[in-house]
Design a protein around this motif. Structure first.
Motif, PDB file in Angstrom:
ATOM      1  N   PRO A 143       0.800  -1.222   0.000  1.00 11.91           N
ATOM      2  CA  PRO A 143       0.000   0.000   0.000  1.00 11.91           C
ATOM      3  C   PRO A 143       0.832   1.270   0.000  1.00 11.91           C
ATOM      4  CG  PRO A 143       0.020  -0.973   2.183  1.00 11.91           C
ATOM      5  CD  PRO A 143       0.762  -1.919   1.293  1.00 11.91           C
ATOM      6  N   TRP A 144       2.127   1.149   0.342  1.00  8.37           N
ATOM      7  CA  TRP A 144       3.044   2.290   0.341  1.00  8.37           C
ATOM      8  C   TRP A 144       4.331   1.873  -0.355  1.00  8.37           C
ATOM      9  CZ3 TRP A 144       1.360   0.111   5.077  1.00  8.37           C
ATOM     10  CH2 TRP A 144       0.140   0.634   5.524  1.00  8.37           C
ATOM     11  N   GLU A 145       4.987   2.818  -0.972  1.00  5.86           N
ATOM     12  CA  GLU A 145       6.183   2.510  -1.752  1.00  5.86           C
ATOM     13  C   GLU A 145       7.242   1.790  -0.929  1.00  5.86           C
ATOM     14  OE1 GLU A 145       6.626   2.760  -4.818  1.00  5.86           O
ATOM     15  OE2 GLU A 145       5.423   4.344  -5.667  1.00  5.86           O
ATOM     16  N   TRP A 146       7.390   2.182   0.336  1.00  3.21           N
ATOM     17  CA  TRP A 146       8.460   1.637   1.164  1.00  3.21           C
ATOM     18  C   TRP A 146       8.035   0.403   1.942  1.00  3.21           C
ATOM     19  CZ3 TRP A 146       6.173   6.385   1.560  1.00  3.21           C
ATOM     20  CH2 TRP A 146       5.228   6.530   2.588  1.00  3.21           C
ATOM     21  N   TYR A 147       6.784  -0.054   1.765  1.00  8.06           N
ATOM     22  CA  TYR A 147       6.330  -1.231   2.504  1.00  8.06           C
ATOM     23  C   TYR A 147       7.119  -2.454   2.052  1.00  8.06           C
ATOM     24  CZ  TYR A 147       3.427  -5.003   4.300  1.00  8.06           C
ATOM     25  OH  TYR A 147       2.989  -6.129   4.958  1.00  8.06           O
ATOM     26  N   GLY A 148       7.579  -3.217   3.003  1.00  7.15           N
ATOM     27  CA  GLY A 148       8.291  -4.438   2.678  1.00  7.15           C
ATOM     28  C   GLY A 148       8.567  -5.249   3.918  1.00  7.15           C
ATOM     29  N   HIS A 149       8.924  -6.495   3.730  1.00  8.98           N
ATOM     30  CA  HIS A 149       9.243  -7.379   4.831  1.00  8.98           C
ATOM     31  C   HIS A 149      10.561  -8.072   4.565  1.00  8.98           C
ATOM     32  CE1 HIS A 149       5.358  -7.980   7.318  1.00  8.98           C
ATOM     33  NE2 HIS A 149       5.321  -6.798   6.723  1.00  8.98           N
ATOM     34  N   GLN A 150      11.326  -8.264   5.636  1.00  8.73           N
ATOM     35  CA  GLN A 150      12.602  -8.952   5.540  1.00  8.73           C
ATOM     36  C   GLN A 150      12.407 -10.455   5.709  1.00  8.73           C
ATOM     37  OE1 GLN A 150      15.223  -7.194   8.430  1.00  8.73           O
ATOM     38  NE2 GLN A 150      15.013  -5.140   7.588  1.00  8.73           N
ATOM     39  N   ALA A 151      13.408 -11.211   5.283  1.00  5.68           N
ATOM     40  CA  ALA A 151      13.431 -12.664   5.433  1.00  5.68           C
ATOM     41  C   ALA A 151      12.250 -13.334   4.728  1.00  5.68           C
ATOM     42  CB  ALA A 151      13.487 -13.065   6.905  1.00  5.68           C
ATOM     43  N   ILE A 152      11.869 -12.800   3.587  1.00  9.58           N
ATOM     44  CA  ILE A 152      10.855 -13.410   2.734  1.00  9.58           C
ATOM     45  C   ILE A 152      11.021 -12.817   1.340  1.00  9.58           C
ATOM     46  CG2 ILE A 152       9.078 -11.669   3.227  1.00  9.58           C
ATOM     47  CD1 ILE A 152       6.989 -13.927   3.110  1.00  9.58           C
ATOM     48  N   THR A 153      10.706 -13.598   0.330  1.00  5.56           N
ATOM     49  CA  THR A 153      10.681 -13.086  -1.042  1.00  5.56           C
ATOM     50  C   THR A 153       9.220 -12.886  -1.428  1.00  5.56           C
ATOM     51  OG1 THR A 153      12.710 -14.258  -1.600  1.00  5.56           O
ATOM     52  CG2 THR A 153      11.360 -13.508  -3.426  1.00  5.56           C
ATOM     53  N   PHE A 154       8.855 -11.659  -1.679  1.00 10.01           N
ATOM     54  CA  PHE A 154       7.457 -11.285  -1.879  1.00 10.01           C
ATOM     55  C   PHE A 154       7.318 -10.524  -3.191  1.00 10.01           C
ATOM     56  CE2 PHE A 154       3.336  -9.821  -1.449  1.00 10.01           C
ATOM     57  CZ  PHE A 154       3.211  -8.469  -1.170  1.00 10.01           C
ATOM     58  N   THR A 155       6.503 -11.033  -4.111  1.00  4.22           N
ATOM     59  CA  THR A 155       6.239 -10.350  -5.373  1.00  4.22           C
ATOM     60  C   THR A 155       4.735 -10.264  -5.581  1.00  4.22           C
ATOM     61  OG1 THR A 155       6.403 -12.430  -6.601  1.00  4.22           O
ATOM     62  CG2 THR A 155       8.404 -11.072  -6.450  1.00  4.22           C
ATOM     63  N   THR A 156       4.317  -9.233  -6.248  1.00  2.00           N
ATOM     64  CA  THR A 156       2.899  -9.016  -6.497  1.00  2.00           C
ATOM     65  C   THR A 156       2.693  -8.502  -7.904  1.00  2.00           C
ATOM     66  OG1 THR A 156       0.956  -7.705  -5.822  1.00  2.00           O
ATOM     67  CG2 THR A 156       3.118  -6.736  -5.434  1.00  2.00           C
ATOM     68  N   SER A 157       1.550  -8.821  -8.466  1.00  6.38           N
ATOM     69  CA  SER A 157       1.226  -8.342  -9.818  1.00  6.38           C
ATOM     70  C   SER A 157       0.909  -6.864  -9.833  1.00  6.38           C
ATOM     71  CB  SER A 157       0.019  -9.113 -10.355  1.00  6.38           C
ATOM     72  OG  SER A 157      -1.142  -8.827  -9.564  1.00  6.38           O
ATOM     73  N   GLY A 158       0.598  -6.300  -8.636  1.00  8.60           N
ATOM     74  CA  GLY A 158       0.093  -4.932  -8.592  1.00  8.60           C
ATOM     75  C   GLY A 158      -1.367  -4.913  -9.019  1.00  8.60           C
ATOM     76  N   GLY A 159      -1.944  -3.739  -8.977  1.00  7.83           N
ATOM     77  CA  GLY A 159      -3.335  -3.619  -9.402  1.00  7.83           C
ATOM     78  C   GLY A 159      -4.355  -3.917  -8.331  1.00  7.83           C
ATOM     79  N   TRP A 160      -3.890  -4.232  -7.116  1.00  5.40           N
ATOM     80  CA  TRP A 160      -4.814  -4.400  -5.996  1.00  5.40           C
ATOM     81  C   TRP A 160      -5.201  -3.009  -5.492  1.00  5.40           C
ATOM     82  CZ3 TRP A 160      -5.934  -9.358  -3.820  1.00  5.40           C
ATOM     83  CH2 TRP A 160      -5.184 -10.417  -4.332  1.00  5.40           C
ATOM     84  N   SER A 161      -6.461  -2.760  -5.321  1.00  7.89           N
ATOM     85  CA  SER A 161      -6.933  -1.478  -4.800  1.00  7.89           C
ATOM     86  C   SER A 161      -6.937  -1.545  -3.275  1.00  7.89           C
ATOM     87  CB  SER A 161      -8.346  -1.188  -5.324  1.00  7.89           C
ATOM     88  OG  SER A 161      -8.875  -0.016  -4.743  1.00  7.89           O
TER      89      SER A 161
END
Length: 492
Positions: free
Chosen positions: A162-180
């Motif tokens: 939901p924010w540009e800087w949102y992220g989590h460590q110790a996991i590989t996380f990818t998203t297609s985007g386009g979620w409202s």
């Protein structure tokens, strides 16, 4: 990606005592450069919290393939239990104040985990505001807890950024985007259903979220199951969940009434499994997913919302809905870590409202989870520029810390004065001084190394509290043992 050189400087003298040693340790271990991806300006819906947005050029944004923080090593000096203290000593600035033993439930769960009881998982859910949204602080605590007690998985993560800087460590996380998305802060959603993490997402068909193990570091390397948090509702849709691209399960979100719903999928084998969510039809409303192992170990949820303040959990979040989310997650320790945004507006009337709201949040949490341990963590120091270019502490910060301390005492919660632990008044001035900053130019949000420093402080406080608990148990056992033997002798 652009990088900026990080130089080591001795800062242990900047803040006295354990805090100075913590900062020195962190900087000694932090040798990798900051990663600064190009980011577009944030365009949020709300206006009240724009002054609180972190400077994107002074934070690490943990992108899809970024995993456990490389800036802190697996050293015994940070992961081993701290030396046992006299549990009768008064609370120090680096320690948790817990006169009613509010954290005993958490410590008992941790003891079972440490004893490697089969399937014993200790779960921690850490609520807070923007300083934890990039997982720099919480990711450090997670990593250190897991290195000592075992890695039982990553915990909760939102389904999209939901924010540009949102992220989590110790996991590989990818998203297609386009979620409202829509969060607790200035929400458009009126039903108050924002899931465990305070953000709700809507998606049309074809949107995906992919979760995989970390590629570096010692934690986050294995996930055995995923639990998806979504909303069942009239006129819902369908999504699929899969493990390793093989096992597919189609889930309908259609229901007569809106309510929390969950779908777990397990891998057929332990180890480095990958999981995916994909929307396939209709309108799907989703919150996030939990990635776990079978244990024993620790799981640490990082639940930060940009611009948030504690009152949102009392005034915006639907009480029944939050209770459903908490009961399903069932954390052993609930951390409430707010005050950054409250410090922006701190008149007497507002302070009274903050206190009332925080008490209500504690009440709601206890109503949902009567046995849960609750730890209130104060805000960090927050600086401002004064006459002559000096940096001073906002007057509101000590007031908020005192208020939170009072609420913790009155409601039987444990309390960690993070403001005092990091050095108290003037900390942000010291952290921004020199060439190796631990706080950004806004004098509010820590840099990558500052986040690690704060995370180590929280970890040390939890570890010391646990050591004190274990010491009390040993004293009790030593006291009871002779009486038990005497009773057995008499009975014979």
């Amino acid at each position: 990606m652009a990088t900026s050189e990080k130089r080591f400087v001795f800062v242990g003298a900047m803040v006295p005592g354990k805090t100075g040693r913590t900062i020195f340790l962190v900087l000694a271990l932090a040798a990798l450069p900051l990663i600064l991806p190009p980011l577009r300006p944030f365009s949020g819906r709300g206006q009240d919290y724009k002054a609180m947005l972190p400077n994107l050029h002074e934070l690490v944004s943990f992108k899809s393939n970024r995993s456990a923080p490389d800036t802190i090593s697996s050293s015994n000096s940070t992961t081993d239990a701290p030396p046992a203290r006299d549990p009768t000593d008064s609370c120090s600035a680096d320690s948790i104040e817990d006169p009613t033993r509010a954290l005993d439930h958490f410590y008992s769960a941790l003891a079972l985990t440490e004893a490697k009881k089969q399937g014993s998982i200790t779960r921690i859910s850490h609520y807070g505001d923007s300083p934890i949204t990039n997982d720099g602080i919480t990711g450090t605590v997670r990593r250190l807890m897991q290195e000592r007690f075992g890695d039982a998985g990553h915990g909760f993560i939102l389904v999209d950024r939901p924010w540009e800087w949102y992220g989590h460590q110790a996991i590989t996380f990818t998203t297609s985007g386009g979620w409202s998305d829509d969060s607790l802060m200035n929400p458009m959603t009126k039903d108050g259903m924002f899931g465990l993490g305070g953000v709700t997402f809507n998606a049309s068909p074809g949107k995906t979220a992919h979760f995989a193990p970390a590629t570096t570091g010692d934690t986050g390397r294995n996930f055995s199951r995923m639990d998806v948090y979504y909303l069942a509702q009239p006129n819902g849709g369908q999504f699929t969940v899969s493990a390793n691209g093989e096992t597919n399960l189609t889930v309908s979100t259609i229901s007569d009434a809106a309510k929390s719903a969950f779908q777990e999928i397990k891998s057929a084998k332990p180890g480095a499994n990958t999981f995916e969510i994909k929307t396939v039809s209709g309108s799907v409303r989703m919150f996030g997913a939990v990635l776990e192992n079978d244990g024993p170990g620790v799981v640490y949820d990082s639940l930060g919302v940009n611009g948030a303040y504690a009152g949102l959990l009392a005034r915006v979040m639907n009480e029944q809905h939050w209770a459903e989310q908490l009961r399903h997650r069932k954390p052993d320790l609930l951390i409430l870590n707010y005050g950054t945004n409250e410090s922006e507006y701190a008149s007497d009337d507002q302070m009274a409202r903050y206190e009332k709201d925080l008490r209500e949040v504690v009440r709601r949490a206890r109503a949902a989870l009567p046995e849960v341990s609750i730890l209130i963590v104060s805000p960090m120091d927050r600086g401002k520029h004064a006459a002559g270019g000096r940096v001073i502490t906002l007057d509101s910060i000590p007031k908020i810390v005192e208020m939170q301390h009072r609420v913790a005492r009155d409601t039987g919660c444990a309390f960690l004065n993070l403001y005092a632990a990091m050095g108290g008044e003037g900390t942000m001035a010291r952290w921004h001084d020199g060439r190796h900053h631990l706080v950004g130019g806004d004098l509010t949000h820590p840099t990558a190394d500052g986040g690690i420093t704060v995370g180590v402080l929280i970890y040390n406080a939890l570890s010391e509290g646990y050591s004190d608990h274990r010491a009390r148990i040993r004293v009790l056992e030593q006291t009871i043992a002779p009486l038990k033997r005497k009773t057995q002798t008499i009975s014979k």
